[in-house]
Design an enzyme around this catalytic site. Structure first.
Site, PDB file in Angstrom:
ATOM      1  N   SER A 143       1.096  -6.362  -3.497  1.00 34.58           N
ATOM      2  CA  SER A 143       2.089  -6.260  -2.435  1.00 34.58           C
ATOM      3  C   SER A 143       1.536  -6.906  -1.169  1.00 34.58           C
ATOM      4  CB  SER A 143       2.397  -4.787  -2.142  1.00 34.58           C
ATOM      5  OG  SER A 143       3.088  -4.627  -0.928  1.00 34.58           O
ATOM      6  N   TYR A 164      -2.577   2.992   0.591  1.00 40.12           N
ATOM      7  CA  TYR A 164      -1.713   2.099  -0.192  1.00 40.12           C
ATOM      8  C   TYR A 164      -2.203   0.657  -0.081  1.00 40.12           C
ATOM      9  CZ  TYR A 164       2.448  -0.584  -1.513  1.00 40.12           C
ATOM     10  OH  TYR A 164       3.315  -1.487  -2.088  1.00 40.12           O
TER      11      TYR A 164
END
Length: 318
Positions: A158, A183
């Site tokens: 990502s 994350y």
């Protein structure tokens, strides 16, 4: 030699869908494993691959929910697997290897995003454990099944990696937890995993890639309140995706492209975006994307591989 992060001109772009990418592609002889293949982008990935003829294996922590989500889709097989539990990963991999079947592609798509502080296994931080270590263990345990000469391992990373490289001084967030940095570190780990796996798999023809699927609203954002999504500019006041966001079908496109395109031969380890190799990031704007240097650094990738091997006790490629 590490792949240069420059576009190669594929004819696809951010608007391309998974079906666009697979138009005319025959996958009837291929077996593909898709973690997270029953929700969000993973579900779209599974649908597109089966429409192209592939047999898709979907490991699931909640097999009943996966069966329900995949009802009516032919060519899908659901198996139990919890990426947060290494014994579960070992059990799933052992069962698969006992069948004697081969795998042409592994797409590591499952993961968690900005969740509350959670510890799994021997106290590992959940993002790092589930998004990275679980997939690291899975690929290593399934190494004997990877089709010689043509297997690919694709990791869904990502642009969230923009926020953090690997926090070598506190990978497990023992000294204060930040859900977004957790994350981000895990997404950097996904990209670095592909860099080093591709290097180790070169002699046997195993290629690895990572990718940014784009910004898409899916169940992955379940831990992010609506007010926060609105403040981030992800949704409009009426709850619709903001400009620049993709549909799930568009979001699945880069994963299936990375899993199947012959244009990527010779470009192993690349970080991809919009169905092409991504350019180096020139801004901090995650909607523009690109890849930060710490996510494709071979030395960082080697160091992460060594740590991951130490933590899981696995290294089938070195």
């Amino acid at each position: 030699m590490a792949t240069k992060q420059h576009r190669i001109g594929t004819g696809f772009d951010a608007r391309s869908t998974a079906d666009d990418v697979l138009a005319g592609v025959d996958l009837s002889s291929r077996t593909v494993l898709v973690t997270g293949g029953y929700s969000g982008l993973g579900l779209e990935t599974t649908r597109a691959l089966t429409r192209a003829g592939a047999h898709v294996i979907v490991p699931a922590r909640r097999p009943a929910a996966a069966e329900e989500a995949l009802r009516g889709i032919s060519g899908v097989e659901v198996c139990e697997l919890d990426l947060a539990d290494l014994e579960s990963v070992r059990s799933f991999s052992g069962r698969f290897l006992e069948t004697g079947r081969t795998l042409d592609v592994i797409i590591n798509g499952a993961g968690v995003m900005a969740c509350p502080e959670t510890r799994v296994g021997p106290g590992w931080e959940a993002h790092f454990a589930i998004n990275h270590l679980g997939h690291f263990a899975l690929a290593n345990l399934l190494r004997p099944a990877l089709t010689p000469g043509r297997a690919r391992v694709v990791s869904v990373a990502s642009s969230g990696h923009f926020l953090s490289g690997i926090r070598w001084d506190d990978i497990q967030f023992r000294d204060g937890y930040d859900r977004w940095l957790a994350y981000a570190q895990a997404k950097t780990a996904n990209a670095l995993f592909a860099v080093h796996l591709d290097r180790l798999g070169a002699d046997s023809g195993v290629q690895a890639f990572s990718l940014h699927p784009g910004s898409i609203l899916t169940p992955l954002q379940r831990h992010i309140p609506r007010d926060e999504q609105l403040a981030q500019g992800w949704i409009t006041p009426d709850g619709e995706p903001a400009a620049g966001f993709k549909t799930p079908a568009q979001g699945a496109a880069t994963a299936v492209w990375a899993a199947t395109s012959p244009l990527l031969d010779g470009h192993g380890g690349a970080y991809c975006q919009d169905c092409d190799i991504a350019e180096p990031a020139t801004t901090d704007d995650m909607l523009i994307g690109g890849v930060k240097p710490w996510a494709v650094d071979p030395e960082e990738a080697s160091r992460l591989w060594a740590l991951s091997s130490e933590l899981t006790g696995l290294d089938a490629f070195s």
